[in-house]
Design a protein around this motif. Sequence first.
Motif, PDB file in Angstrom:
ATOM      1  N   ASP A  83     -35.310  -5.943  56.840  1.00 48.07           N
ATOM      2  CA  ASP A  83     -35.240  -4.718  57.628  1.00 48.07           C
ATOM      3  C   ASP A  83     -36.013  -5.145  59.159  1.00 48.07           C
ATOM      4  O   ASP A  83     -35.521  -4.571  60.267  1.00 48.07           O
TER       5      ASP A  83
ATOM      6  N   MET B  44     -33.601  -5.926  50.734  1.00 51.08           N
ATOM      7  CA  MET B  44     -33.945  -4.643  50.258  1.00 51.08           C
ATOM      8  C   MET B  44     -33.423  -4.608  48.837  1.00 51.08           C
ATOM      9  O   MET B  44     -32.723  -5.429  48.201  1.00 51.08           O
TER      10      MET B  44
ATOM     11  N   LEU C 167     -31.594  -2.223  46.413  1.00 52.40           N
ATOM     12  CA  LEU C 167     -30.664  -1.123  46.156  1.00 52.40           C
ATOM     13  C   LEU C 167     -30.750  -0.423  44.688  1.00 52.40           C
ATOM     14  O   LEU C 167     -31.377  -0.953  43.876  1.00 52.40           O
TER      15      LEU C 167
ATOM     16  N   SER D 173     -26.335   1.763  46.429  1.00 57.56           N
ATOM     17  CA  SER D 173     -26.851   2.640  47.679  1.00 57.56           C
ATOM     18  C   SER D 173     -28.116   2.413  47.810  1.00 57.56           C
ATOM     19  O   SER D 173     -28.625   1.707  47.069  1.00 57.56           O
ATOM     20  N   ARG D 174     -28.666   2.806  49.091  1.00 57.25           N
ATOM     21  CA  ARG D 174     -29.896   2.442  49.464  1.00 57.25           C
ATOM     22  C   ARG D 174     -30.668   3.298  48.478  1.00 57.25           C
ATOM     23  O   ARG D 174     -30.687   4.262  47.976  1.00 57.25           O
TER      24      ARG D 174
END
Length: 462
Positions: A195, A222, A224, A229-230
């Motif tokens: 990010d 990142m 998940l 999804s996040r």
Amino acid sequence: MKSRFAPSPTGFLHIGGARTALFAWLWAKKNKSNFVLRIEDTDRERSTQASVEAILDGLEWLGLDYDEGPIYQSDRFGRYNEVIQELLSSGQAYYCDCSKERLDSMRETQIENKEKPKYDGCCREKSLENGVVRFRNPDDGSVIFNDFVKGEVIIANSELDDLIISRSDGTPTYNLTVVVDDHDMQIECVIRGDDHINNTPKQINLYEALGWSVPKFAHVPMILGSDGSRLSKRHGALNLLSYRDEGFLPDALLNYLVRLGWSHGDQEIFSIDEMIELFELKNINSSPASFNQEKLEWINQNYIKTCAPSDLIKHLNWHLERLEVNLDDGPKIDELVDFLRERSQSLLDLSRSCVMFYKDFDDFDELQANKTFSLNAKDFLEDLLSHLSELNDWSANNIHSIIESICDERNIGFGKVGQPFRLTLSGDGKSGSIDKSAQFVGKKRTLARLKKAIAWINSQNN
């Protein structure tokens, strides 16, 4: 060749941050270098001491020891201002007094014209003496860097903004402070979440404007959730210390984290030494990893079954203290742990399983007692009380022999005696092998609990 972990204390340390810290720690250890902890607390409104303490406690629990730090950015404002003045003096930064209304209007127009929103350089040549301070980003050329994870990254300078490096109140911004800190602390490799990758070209231009060497970069994808999804609280994005509270071993969590996006063949279980020896940034997957709670639990259970008893007990003690277990009032904990750990999924399970061997319970589980404590069971328990009272060598083998002799005398199966005896010893019917459980409960407690069970049955039938 230093690496660093630089969390912002605006929240708790979570799984993603812990994995970044682990990768940076492993890189430093592998290169026989220093691992630096830096607390990026320049956001005065959102930074809290509770978050700082959670970060420090989380790293300590994981065993990710830092060689330098914690270094607090809030202690380094003088140094940041010195660098800002240097950029102003060399003409590589300038004051800007554009109002928020002007900036909002400018960006709206750019979006309407399908242009990338960025500052238009209105104040570049005004020679102002106050306002925010902006870095004069190069107009031409491109920023090119090789990322350990992403490969070659090329960004045209025309895509970049004249970023603000000092707010109107004089406080420095992230992109300025991180460059100054990484330079001053001699960070060889910046390992951080992807990010931040959009900030990297801006920071490289700052390094070059100041005549400083540019570090290497590794931007880690990142994590998940299992549904793609996040990652959120429902997936496992919890305060890191909640994993301690739920009974995970720190080494098991580290093992799980190192496999989130990094691999070495098909190997699943790694010791810390193996992680250090085998870890390479180039082997980090460039795609996001998915958090899998069941996999974490499997690894944790594997560690509980196989790790050194001393390591297990060290972390188990934290849970036992919270259950107010006095280890002086029961069996040797190392022998008990060896008996219980095969059937324990977590340290929380293991600690709860220990309680019956050190603390007496007030009553039996009502549902289990009504089901198990029959009048026939009373006869079996009275036989046990009689025979066990005379037993001098209190061992699992001898206890087992007594149960078998009662079964033979009454011509019944082992379970007819074993089930009520299990409930008698545990209070809830949950325990390992009944003879070993009785051995660890001890003769005095076992006889007292037999009397308690017989009295319960009598009370229900009077």
